[in-house]
Design an enzyme around this catalytic site. Sequence first.
Site, PDB file in Angstrom:
ATOM      1  N   GLU A 122       0.911  -1.473  -0.061  1.00 63.41           N
ATOM      2  CA  GLU A 122       0.026  -0.073   0.099  1.00 63.41           C
ATOM      3  C   GLU A 122       0.849   1.264  -0.114  1.00 63.41           C
ATOM      4  O   GLU A 122       0.199   2.402  -0.100  1.00 63.41           O
ATOM      5  CB  GLU A 122      -0.882  -0.085   1.166  1.00 63.41           C
ATOM      6  CG  GLU A 122      -2.066  -1.093   0.984  1.00 63.41           C
ATOM      7  CD  GLU A 122      -2.967  -1.115   2.184  1.00 63.41           C
ATOM      8  OE1 GLU A 122      -2.470  -0.756   3.468  1.00 63.41           O
ATOM      9  OE2 GLU A 122      -3.917  -1.622   2.314  1.00 63.41           O
ATOM     10  N   GLU A 149       7.463 -22.051   7.461  1.00 63.17           N
ATOM     11  CA  GLU A 149       7.875 -21.267   8.578  1.00 63.17           C
ATOM     12  C   GLU A 149       9.053 -21.766   9.315  1.00 63.17           C
ATOM     13  O   GLU A 149       9.435 -21.210  10.114  1.00 63.17           O
ATOM     14  CB  GLU A 149       6.565 -20.587   9.220  1.00 63.17           C
ATOM     15  CG  GLU A 149       6.024 -21.826   9.993  1.00 63.17           C
ATOM     16  CD  GLU A 149       4.677 -21.295  11.057  1.00 63.17           C
ATOM     17  OE1 GLU A 149       5.076 -21.289  12.159  1.00 63.17           O
ATOM     18  OE2 GLU A 149       3.714 -20.892  10.397  1.00 63.17           O
TER      19      GLU A 149
END
Length: 272
Positions: free
Chosen positions: A81, A112
Site C-alpha cells: 500500500e 515457516e
Amino acid sequence: MAFEKVSEQSSLYSDLEKKPIRELLEDINTEDQKVALAVQKIIPQIEKLVSQIVPRMQQGGRLFYLGAGTSGRLGVLDASEIPPTFGMPPTLIIGLIAGGENALRNPVENAEDDMERGWQELTEHQISDKDTVIGIAASGTTPYVIGALREARKNGILTGCITSNPDSPMAAESDVALEMVVGPEYVTGSSRMKSGTGQKMILNMISTSVMIQLGRVKGNKMVNMQLSNQKLVDRGTRMIVEELGLPYERAKSMLLLHGSVKKAIDAYKGSI
C-alpha cells in the site's frame, strides 16, 4: 523456565457453537476493544523503532517485513500500500512471507520452520546496514523470522519485531521488540483475530509515521498518491483547488499534466 505463549492460552469464552449470532459478534467486538489499548501501551517502543528507521531511510535504507501465515500476509499488505498511497517505489518497503507468493493465498507446508530461508531472501535483496528488518509473529517463535533477525543483527542491521507474547525468542533477536499483549484469542490460538488486528494497527503506525517524516504528506493530505483511478484523480484535483483556489477543470488538467498533487502545486507556485 519454559516460554509461555499468552496467545495460545484458552479462550475466555466457552461453548461458542451454542451461542446465538448476536452474542458471538458482541463477544468478538468486546475482545477487539482490548487491542487498541494493548497497542497504546507500547507506543514508546514503536516511537523508539520509528525514530531509528527514519534516518536510515533518509540515507537510502529500506524497510523489510518478514512473517509467516497471517503475519506475513499483513506485512506484504502494508508494504503493497506504500506506492499507491505515498507515491514511493515498491522497493522501499518490502514484505517477505515464508513460502513466497503462493503463501499469500495458500498455506505452504513447513515454510515457516526453515531457519535459514528468511536470511537467504534478505541477501537476495542485497540487504545492507542502512536497512531495517521487522519480524512479525504472534507466537514470537517462528524459525523463518528468528533466523533472519539473528543474521541481520550480526550484520549490523537494525531489527525489530511485532509479537503477542512477552519475552519471546524473536524478541531476544530484536533491537526493539514491540510486545503487544492482547491476551487469549476468542477462538483459542486463532492469531488471525486480535493478534492480526493489532499487527495491522502497528504496521499502519510504523509505515504512516515514517512516510510523514520523509515528507510524503502535506498538511493531512496524500499529496504523492498514485492517480490510479477516477476517485483518486478527483480527490487530487480537489486538493489542488483547496490549496490554490483554482477552478476544478484547470486544477484537474494540472494534476494530470504533472502526475501528482505535490508536483502540480510546486509547478504552479514556481510559475508565479
